[in-house]
Design a protein around this motif. Sequence first.
Motif, PDB file in Angstrom:
ATOM      1  N   GLU A  32       0.807  -1.220   0.000  1.00  0.00           N
ATOM      2  CA  GLU A  32       0.000   0.000   0.000  1.00  0.00           C
ATOM      3  C   GLU A  32       0.844   1.276   0.000  1.00  0.00           C
ATOM      4  OE1 GLU A  32      -2.606  -0.483   3.330  1.00  0.00           O
ATOM      5  OE2 GLU A  32      -3.458  -2.348   2.542  1.00  0.00           O
ATOM      6  N   ARG A  33       1.933   1.285   0.741  1.00  0.00           N
ATOM      7  CA  ARG A  33       2.814   2.458   0.777  1.00  0.00           C
ATOM      8  C   ARG A  33       4.260   1.975   0.897  1.00  0.00           C
ATOM      9  NH1 ARG A  33      -1.510   4.259   0.117  1.00  0.00           N
ATOM     10  NH2 ARG A  33      -2.464   6.181   0.933  1.00  0.00           N
ATOM     11  N   GLY A  68       1.274  -2.808   4.138  1.00  0.00           N
ATOM     12  CA  GLY A  68       0.366  -3.463   3.207  1.00  0.00           C
ATOM     13  C   GLY A  68      -0.543  -4.433   3.923  1.00  0.00           C
ATOM     14  N   ARG A  85      -3.326  -6.156   8.271  1.00  0.00           N
ATOM     15  CA  ARG A  85      -2.450  -5.061   7.855  1.00  0.00           C
ATOM     16  C   ARG A  85      -1.122  -5.203   8.584  1.00  0.00           C
ATOM     17  NH1 ARG A  85      -3.741  -0.777   9.810  1.00  0.00           N
ATOM     18  NH2 ARG A  85      -2.721   0.561   8.267  1.00  0.00           N
ATOM     19  N   ALA A 144      -1.906   3.447   6.597  1.00  0.00           N
ATOM     20  CA  ALA A 144      -0.889   2.978   5.658  1.00  0.00           C
ATOM     21  C   ALA A 144       0.312   3.908   5.619  1.00  0.00           C
ATOM     22  CB  ALA A 144      -1.498   2.839   4.259  1.00  0.00           C
ATOM     23  N   ASN A 331       2.726   4.872  -3.624  1.00  0.00           N
ATOM     24  CA  ASN A 331       1.585   3.959  -3.537  1.00  0.00           C
ATOM     25  C   ASN A 331       1.556   3.128  -4.816  1.00  0.00           C
ATOM     26  OD1 ASN A 331      -0.841   2.612  -3.510  1.00  0.00           O
ATOM     27  ND2 ASN A 331      -2.102   4.406  -3.063  1.00  0.00           N
ATOM     28  N   GLN A 333      -0.356   0.974  -5.832  1.00  0.00           N
ATOM     29  CA  GLN A 333      -1.697   0.649  -6.321  1.00  0.00           C
ATOM     30  C   GLN A 333      -2.302   1.786  -7.154  1.00  0.00           C
ATOM     31  OE1 GLN A 333      -2.422  -2.435  -5.842  1.00  0.00           O
ATOM     32  NE2 GLN A 333      -0.768  -2.788  -4.380  1.00  0.00           N
TER      33      GLN A 333
END
Length: 337
Positions: A32-33, A68, A85, A144, A331, A333
Amino acid sequence: MRALVLTAPGKAEVREVPVPIAAPGQVIIDVERVGVCGTDVELFTGEMSYLHSGVSSYPLRPGHEWSGTVRSAGAGVGESWIGRRVTGDTMIGCGDCRRCLAGRHHVCPERHELGIRDGLPGALAEQMAFPAAYLHPLPDSVDATAGAMVEPAGNAQRCVDAADLTAGERLLILGTGTIGLLTAMLARAHGLEVHLLGQELGFARSLGFSQSWDAASLPTLSWDAVVDATNAPSMPGLAVSLVEPGRRVVYIGLSGTPSMIDTRDAVLKDVTTVGILGASAGLANAVAAFASGAIDPRPLVAATVGLEEAAAVLSGSRPVGAGPGPKIQINPQIAYG
Protein backbone atom coordinates in the motif's frame (compact mmCIF):
# COMPACT_ATOMS: atom_id res chain seq x y z
CA MET A 1 2.12 -7.01 -11.97
CA ARG A 2 4.02 -3.73 -12.05
CA ALA A 3 7.29 -3.26 -10.19
CA LEU A 4 10.08 -0.69 -10.18
CA VAL A 5 13.36 -2.15 -11.43
CA LEU A 6 16.76 -0.48 -11.15
CA THR A 7 18.65 -1.55 -14.26
CA ALA A 8 21.93 0.39 -14.05
CA PRO A 9 23.33 3.44 -12.26
CA GLY A 10 20.86 6.29 -12.80
CA LYS A 11 18.37 4.10 -14.66
CA ALA A 12 15.03 2.73 -13.44
CA GLU A 13 11.82 1.65 -15.11
CA VAL A 14 8.45 0.22 -14.23
CA ARG A 15 8.22 -3.30 -15.64
CA GLU A 16 5.64 -6.04 -15.83
CA VAL A 17 7.07 -8.88 -13.72
CA PRO A 18 5.65 -12.24 -12.62
CA VAL A 19 3.19 -12.17 -9.75
CA PRO A 20 4.97 -13.59 -6.66
CA ILE A 21 4.08 -17.02 -5.29
CA ALA A 22 4.44 -17.68 -1.58
CA ALA A 23 7.14 -20.20 -0.73
CA PRO A 24 6.82 -22.17 2.52
CA GLY A 25 6.97 -19.72 5.41
CA GLN A 26 6.09 -16.73 3.25
CA VAL A 27 3.05 -14.55 2.71
CA ILE A 28 2.03 -12.42 -0.26
CA ILE A 29 1.52 -8.75 0.53
CA ASP A 30 -0.61 -6.24 -1.35
CA VAL A 31 1.72 -3.27 -0.93
CA GLU A 32 0.00 0.00 0.00
CA ARG A 33 2.81 2.46 0.78
CA VAL A 34 6.59 2.48 0.37
CA GLY A 35 8.92 5.16 1.66
CA VAL A 36 11.83 6.32 -0.47
CA CYS A 37 15.00 6.19 1.62
CA GLY A 38 18.55 7.47 1.16
CA THR A 39 19.64 3.86 0.69
CA ASP A 40 17.26 3.54 -2.27
CA VAL A 41 18.78 6.69 -3.77
CA GLU A 42 22.30 5.27 -3.40
CA LEU A 43 21.20 2.05 -5.08
CA PHE A 44 19.73 4.12 -7.92
CA THR A 45 22.84 6.28 -8.36
CA GLY A 46 25.24 3.35 -8.04
CA GLU A 47 26.99 4.81 -4.98
CA MET A 48 25.77 2.17 -2.53
CA SER A 49 28.74 0.22 -1.15
CA TYR A 50 26.91 -3.11 -1.51
CA LEU A 51 27.02 -2.68 -5.30
CA HIS A 52 30.80 -2.52 -5.12
CA SER A 53 31.24 -5.37 -2.61
CA GLY A 54 29.05 -7.69 -4.71
CA VAL A 55 26.17 -8.38 -2.31
CA SER A 56 23.84 -6.24 -4.44
CA SER A 57 23.63 -6.14 -8.23
CA TYR A 58 21.47 -4.89 -11.09
CA PRO A 59 18.71 -5.51 -12.00
CA LEU A 60 17.43 -4.76 -8.53
CA ARG A 61 13.95 -4.18 -7.11
CA PRO A 62 14.15 -1.73 -4.18
CA GLY A 63 11.86 -0.75 -1.31
CA HIS A 64 12.22 -1.59 2.37
CA GLU A 65 9.99 0.93 4.21
CA TRP A 66 6.50 -0.41 3.58
CA SER A 67 3.01 -1.24 4.75
CA GLY A 68 0.37 -3.46 3.21
CA THR A 69 -2.19 -6.22 3.67
CA VAL A 70 -1.58 -9.96 3.62
CA ARG A 71 -3.32 -11.46 0.58
CA SER A 72 -2.35 -15.14 0.92
CA ALA A 73 -0.08 -17.46 2.89
CA GLY A 74 2.27 -20.25 1.92
CA ALA A 75 2.74 -23.62 3.58
CA GLY A 76 3.46 -23.48 7.28
CA VAL A 77 1.95 -20.01 7.78
CA GLY A 78 -1.20 -19.64 9.84
CA GLU A 79 -4.21 -18.40 7.87
CA SER A 80 -4.86 -15.86 10.63
CA TRP A 81 -2.37 -13.61 8.85
CA ILE A 82 -4.61 -13.33 5.79
CA GLY A 83 -6.31 -9.95 5.63
CA ARG A 84 -4.13 -8.41 8.33
CA ARG A 85 -2.45 -5.06 7.86
CA VAL A 86 1.28 -5.39 8.40
CA THR A 87 4.77 -4.06 7.99
CA GLY A 88 7.99 -6.00 8.38
CA ASP A 89 11.67 -6.15 9.25
CA THR A 90 14.20 -5.26 6.57
CA MET A 91 16.82 -7.65 7.96
CA ILE A 92 16.06 -11.31 7.27
CA GLY A 93 18.56 -13.63 8.96
CA CYS A 94 19.36 -17.25 8.13
CA GLY A 95 17.91 -18.30 11.51
CA ASP A 96 20.60 -20.87 12.25
CA CYS A 97 23.90 -19.08 12.79
CA ARG A 98 25.37 -17.98 16.11
CA ARG A 99 24.27 -14.38 15.59
CA CYS A 100 20.69 -15.26 14.70
CA LEU A 101 20.38 -17.63 17.64
CA ALA A 102 21.63 -14.86 19.94
CA GLY A 103 18.94 -12.46 18.67
CA ARG A 104 21.26 -10.51 16.37
CA HIS A 105 19.76 -11.56 13.05
CA HIS A 106 20.25 -8.03 11.70
CA VAL A 107 23.99 -8.70 11.46
CA CYS A 108 23.70 -12.30 10.21
CA PRO A 109 26.49 -12.80 7.64
CA GLU A 110 24.04 -14.52 5.28
CA ARG A 111 21.16 -12.13 5.81
CA HIS A 112 18.85 -10.79 3.17
CA GLU A 113 18.04 -7.09 3.30
CA LEU A 114 14.68 -6.56 1.67
CA GLY A 115 15.05 -4.57 -1.53
CA ILE A 116 18.73 -3.86 -0.82
CA ARG A 117 20.79 -7.05 -1.03
CA ASP A 118 20.25 -9.64 -3.73
CA GLY A 119 17.81 -12.45 -3.00
CA LEU A 120 14.62 -10.79 -1.76
CA PRO A 121 12.88 -8.33 -4.14
CA GLY A 122 11.68 -5.17 -2.46
CA ALA A 123 8.36 -3.50 -1.85
CA LEU A 124 8.23 -1.08 -4.78
CA ALA A 125 5.76 -3.34 -6.54
CA GLU A 126 2.06 -4.06 -6.45
CA GLN A 127 2.73 -7.27 -4.50
CA MET A 128 5.69 -8.94 -2.82
CA ALA A 129 6.56 -12.19 -1.11
CA PHE A 130 7.75 -11.81 2.47
CA PRO A 131 8.71 -14.22 5.31
CA ALA A 132 5.93 -14.39 7.87
CA ALA A 133 8.37 -14.70 10.76
CA TYR A 134 9.46 -11.11 10.18
CA LEU A 135 6.01 -9.51 9.98
CA HIS A 136 4.74 -6.90 12.45
CA PRO A 137 0.96 -6.42 12.65
CA LEU A 138 -0.38 -2.88 12.46
CA PRO A 139 -3.32 -1.85 14.65
CA ASP A 140 -6.22 0.04 13.10
CA SER A 141 -4.98 3.31 14.58
CA VAL A 142 -1.82 3.12 12.40
CA ASP A 143 -2.80 3.92 8.81
CA ALA A 144 -0.89 2.98 5.66
CA THR A 145 1.16 6.18 5.64
CA ALA A 146 2.28 5.76 9.23
CA GLY A 147 2.78 2.04 8.70
CA ALA A 148 5.42 2.71 6.08
CA MET A 149 7.19 5.00 8.58
CA VAL A 150 7.63 2.20 11.13
CA GLU A 151 10.93 1.06 9.63
CA PRO A 152 12.70 4.43 9.85
CA ALA A 153 11.10 4.99 13.27
CA GLY A 154 12.50 1.65 14.41
CA ASN A 155 15.96 2.94 13.55
CA ALA A 156 15.22 6.15 15.42
CA GLN A 157 13.97 4.19 18.43
CA ARG A 158 17.24 2.28 18.52
CA CYS A 159 19.09 5.62 18.50
CA VAL A 160 17.12 6.84 21.50
CA ASP A 161 17.69 3.55 23.32
CA ALA A 162 21.42 3.62 22.56
CA ALA A 163 21.77 7.18 23.88
CA ASP A 164 20.87 5.72 27.29
CA LEU A 165 19.42 8.89 28.78
CA THR A 166 16.82 9.51 31.46
CA ALA A 167 13.99 12.05 31.42
CA GLY A 168 15.26 15.62 31.65
CA GLU A 169 18.69 14.91 30.20
CA ARG A 170 19.85 16.75 27.08
CA LEU A 171 20.16 15.12 23.65
CA LEU A 172 21.73 16.78 20.61
CA ILE A 173 20.77 15.31 17.23
CA LEU A 174 22.90 16.15 14.21
CA GLY A 175 20.69 16.19 11.11
CA THR A 176 17.10 17.19 10.39
CA GLY A 177 16.20 14.51 7.85
CA THR A 178 13.69 11.71 8.45
CA ILE A 179 15.81 9.76 10.95
CA GLY A 180 16.92 12.85 12.82
CA LEU A 181 13.37 14.17 13.16
CA LEU A 182 11.92 10.79 14.16
CA THR A 183 14.67 10.44 16.77
CA ALA A 184 13.76 13.89 18.05
CA MET A 185 10.05 13.02 18.22
CA LEU A 186 10.68 9.77 20.09
CA ALA A 187 13.19 11.40 22.43
CA ARG A 188 10.73 14.17 23.26
CA ALA A 189 8.08 11.55 24.02
CA HIS A 190 10.56 9.98 26.46
CA GLY A 191 10.90 13.29 28.32
CA LEU A 192 14.33 14.27 27.02
CA GLU A 193 15.42 17.83 26.31
CA VAL A 194 15.89 17.71 22.54
CA HIS A 195 18.12 19.95 20.42
CA LEU A 196 18.72 19.67 16.68
CA LEU A 197 21.67 20.85 14.59
CA GLY A 198 21.05 21.26 10.88
CA GLN A 199 20.84 23.61 7.92
CA GLU A 200 17.13 23.65 7.01
CA LEU A 201 15.47 24.41 10.34
CA GLY A 202 12.04 25.81 9.49
CA PHE A 203 10.31 22.45 9.24
CA ALA A 204 11.89 21.16 12.46
CA ARG A 205 10.70 24.26 14.29
CA SER A 206 7.20 23.81 12.86
CA LEU A 207 7.12 20.43 14.61
CA GLY A 208 7.74 22.15 17.94
CA PHE A 209 11.52 21.80 18.08
CA SER A 210 12.28 25.41 18.88
CA GLN A 211 15.77 24.49 20.02
CA SER A 212 16.98 23.86 16.47
CA TRP A 213 20.31 25.40 15.59
CA ASP A 214 22.71 25.91 12.73
CA ALA A 215 26.47 25.69 13.20
CA ALA A 216 26.80 29.40 13.94
CA SER A 217 24.06 29.53 16.57
CA LEU A 218 24.62 26.23 18.42
CA PRO A 219 24.82 27.14 22.13
CA THR A 220 27.61 26.00 24.38
CA LEU A 221 25.82 23.44 26.55
CA SER A 222 26.57 20.09 28.13
CA TRP A 223 25.31 17.45 25.69
CA ASP A 224 24.49 14.27 27.60
CA ALA A 225 24.38 12.31 24.33
CA VAL A 226 24.81 13.10 20.64
CA VAL A 227 23.19 11.26 17.73
CA ASP A 228 24.77 11.69 14.28
CA ALA A 229 22.00 11.23 11.71
CA THR A 230 23.82 12.99 8.86
CA ASN A 231 25.82 11.84 5.85
CA ALA A 232 28.57 14.44 6.27
CA PRO A 233 32.07 12.99 6.84
CA SER A 234 32.94 15.77 9.31
CA MET A 235 30.06 15.06 11.69
CA PRO A 236 31.29 11.88 13.45
CA GLY A 237 34.33 13.75 14.75
CA LEU A 238 32.21 16.74 15.72
CA ALA A 239 29.88 14.46 17.71
CA VAL A 240 32.79 13.17 19.81
CA SER A 241 34.06 16.70 20.41
CA LEU A 242 30.63 17.90 21.58
CA VAL A 243 29.45 15.09 23.87
CA GLU A 244 29.96 15.23 27.61
CA PRO A 245 32.86 13.09 28.93
CA GLY A 246 31.77 9.64 29.96
CA ARG A 247 28.59 9.74 27.86
CA ARG A 248 27.47 8.36 24.50
CA VAL A 249 27.64 9.12 20.80
CA VAL A 250 25.27 7.22 18.51
CA TYR A 251 26.07 6.85 14.81
CA ILE A 252 23.36 6.02 12.29
CA GLY A 253 24.26 8.26 9.35
CA LEU A 254 26.69 7.08 6.69
CA SER A 255 28.81 9.38 4.58
CA GLY A 256 29.70 8.63 0.98
CA THR A 257 33.40 8.93 1.83
CA PRO A 258 35.34 7.75 4.89
CA SER A 259 34.81 9.86 8.01
CA MET A 260 37.59 10.51 10.47
CA ILE A 261 37.43 10.27 14.26
CA ASP A 262 40.47 10.99 16.40
CA THR A 263 40.29 8.08 18.82
CA ARG A 264 42.43 10.05 21.27
CA ASP A 265 39.45 12.36 21.75
CA ALA A 266 37.14 9.42 22.41
CA VAL A 267 39.58 7.75 24.80
CA LEU A 268 40.51 10.85 26.76
CA LYS A 269 36.82 11.73 27.16
CA ASP A 270 35.90 8.10 28.00
CA VAL A 271 33.17 8.24 25.35
CA THR A 272 31.06 5.23 24.38
CA THR A 273 30.25 5.13 20.65
CA VAL A 274 27.42 2.98 19.29
CA GLY A 275 26.67 2.14 15.68
CA ILE A 276 23.11 1.42 14.56
CA LEU A 277 22.42 -0.91 11.62
CA GLY A 278 18.76 -1.62 11.00
CA ALA A 279 15.51 -1.15 12.84
CA SER A 280 14.92 -4.73 13.99
CA ALA A 281 15.00 -4.27 17.77
CA GLY A 282 13.07 -0.99 17.55
CA LEU A 283 10.15 -1.98 15.34
CA ALA A 284 7.71 -3.16 18.00
CA ASN A 285 8.22 -0.02 20.10
CA ALA A 286 7.84 2.17 17.01
CA VAL A 287 4.48 0.57 16.24
CA ALA A 288 3.43 1.07 19.87
CA ALA A 289 4.46 4.75 19.81
CA PHE A 290 2.41 5.35 16.68
CA ALA A 291 -0.58 3.38 17.95
CA SER A 292 -0.67 5.21 21.29
CA GLY A 293 -0.43 8.62 19.68
CA ALA A 294 2.85 9.35 21.47
CA ILE A 295 4.16 10.52 18.11
CA ASP A 296 2.60 11.09 14.71
CA PRO A 297 5.07 10.57 11.84
CA ARG A 298 2.69 11.57 9.06
CA PRO A 299 3.67 15.28 8.91
CA LEU A 300 7.10 14.10 7.72
CA VAL A 301 5.56 12.71 4.51
CA ALA A 302 5.63 15.47 1.90
CA ALA A 303 3.84 13.63 -0.91
CA THR A 304 2.57 10.25 -2.11
CA VAL A 305 2.93 9.35 -5.79
CA GLY A 306 2.59 6.29 -8.02
CA LEU A 307 5.23 3.87 -9.27
CA GLU A 308 5.66 5.75 -12.53
CA GLU A 309 6.98 8.76 -10.61
CA ALA A 310 9.40 6.73 -8.47
CA ALA A 311 12.39 7.12 -10.81
CA ALA A 312 12.01 10.90 -10.80
CA VAL A 313 11.87 10.89 -6.98
CA LEU A 314 15.02 8.74 -6.83
CA SER A 315 16.79 11.21 -9.09
CA GLY A 316 16.01 14.03 -6.66
CA SER A 317 12.83 15.53 -8.10
CA ARG A 318 10.20 16.81 -5.67
CA PRO A 319 6.61 16.08 -6.74
CA VAL A 320 4.48 19.06 -7.68
CA GLY A 321 2.62 20.27 -4.59
CA ALA A 322 4.86 18.40 -2.15
CA GLY A 323 4.82 19.63 1.43
CA PRO A 324 7.87 20.57 3.49
CA GLY A 325 8.54 17.14 5.01
CA PRO A 326 11.61 15.09 4.06
CA LYS A 327 9.87 11.84 3.11
CA ILE A 328 8.26 10.88 -0.20
CA GLN A 329 6.11 7.75 -0.30
CA ILE A 330 5.01 5.60 -3.23
CA ASN A 331 1.58 3.96 -3.54
CA PRO A 332 2.07 1.07 -5.99
CA GLN A 333 -1.70 0.65 -6.32
CA ILE A 334 -2.15 4.03 -8.02
CA ALA A 335 -3.16 3.25 -11.60
CA TYR A 336 -1.00 4.77 -14.30
CA GLY A 337 -2.74 7.25 -16.54
